[in-house]
Design a protein around this motif. Structure first.
Motif, short mmCIF file in Angstrom:
data_model
loop_
_atom_site.label_atom_id
_atom_site.label_comp_id
_atom_site.label_asym_id
_atom_site.label_seq_id
_atom_site.Cartn_x
_atom_site.Cartn_y
_atom_site.Cartn_z
N ASP A 21 62.05 68.35 45.11
CA ASP A 21 60.63 68.40 45.47
C ASP A 21 60.35 69.59 46.37
N GLY A 53 51.21 65.17 32.97
CA GLY A 53 52.05 64.09 33.48
C GLY A 53 53.48 64.50 33.75
N GLU A 56 53.85 65.31 39.66
CA GLU A 56 52.88 64.64 40.53
C GLU A 56 52.89 65.36 41.86
N HIS A 65 56.53 67.05 42.67
CA HIS A 65 57.68 66.24 42.25
C HIS A 65 57.71 66.20 40.72
N LEU A 67 58.23 64.65 37.27
CA LEU A 67 58.24 63.29 36.72
C LEU A 67 59.10 63.18 35.46
#
Length: 119
Positions: A21, A53, A56, A65, A67
């Motif tokens: 992250d 998607g 996030e 981050h 996903l």
């Protein structure tokens, strides 16, 4: 995998896969050095990944981050390559890899091990 990521979006994802992250600002700095993109370009690509998607974000500092795991993308891209270029035949892709004259002995041994594990 239902999400199709383009090469430019994969560069953004690759920073997160490599380093975990990170803030959007950090990703922009890395890609400026690696690819020469300006901050706005990177931010636009991060937003595209968010809309798909794949990323996030959270506060503070627009922390990003991933996903989607890298392995999932690699699997989907390999499947697409096999279907698009090798008529859906994984053995044709494998034969093409083996036919490359510049494989090292180590790479050939790794391929042999993979085949043995599948048997």
């Amino acid at each position: 995998m239902d999400v199709k990521l383009f090469d430019s979006e994969l560069k953004v994802m690759d920073v997160l896969w490599r380093e975990g992250d990170k803030t959007a600002k950090y990703i922009a700095e890395v890609l400026k050095g690696e690819v020469g993109w300006n901050k706005n370009t990177t931010y636009t690509l991060i937003k595209r990944c968010m809309n798909k998607g794949a990323i996030e974000r959270s506060e503070p500092n627009f922390m990003c981050h991933a996903l989607i795991p890298k392995e999932e993308v690699q699997e989907a891209e390999t499947e697409e390559l096999i279907n698009k270029v090798y008529d859906g035949s994984a053995d044709k892709l494998f034969a093409a890899l083996l036919g490359r004259k510049n494989l090292s002995a180590e790479q050939i041994n790794r391929l042999k091990q993979l085949v043995e594990e599948l048997e």
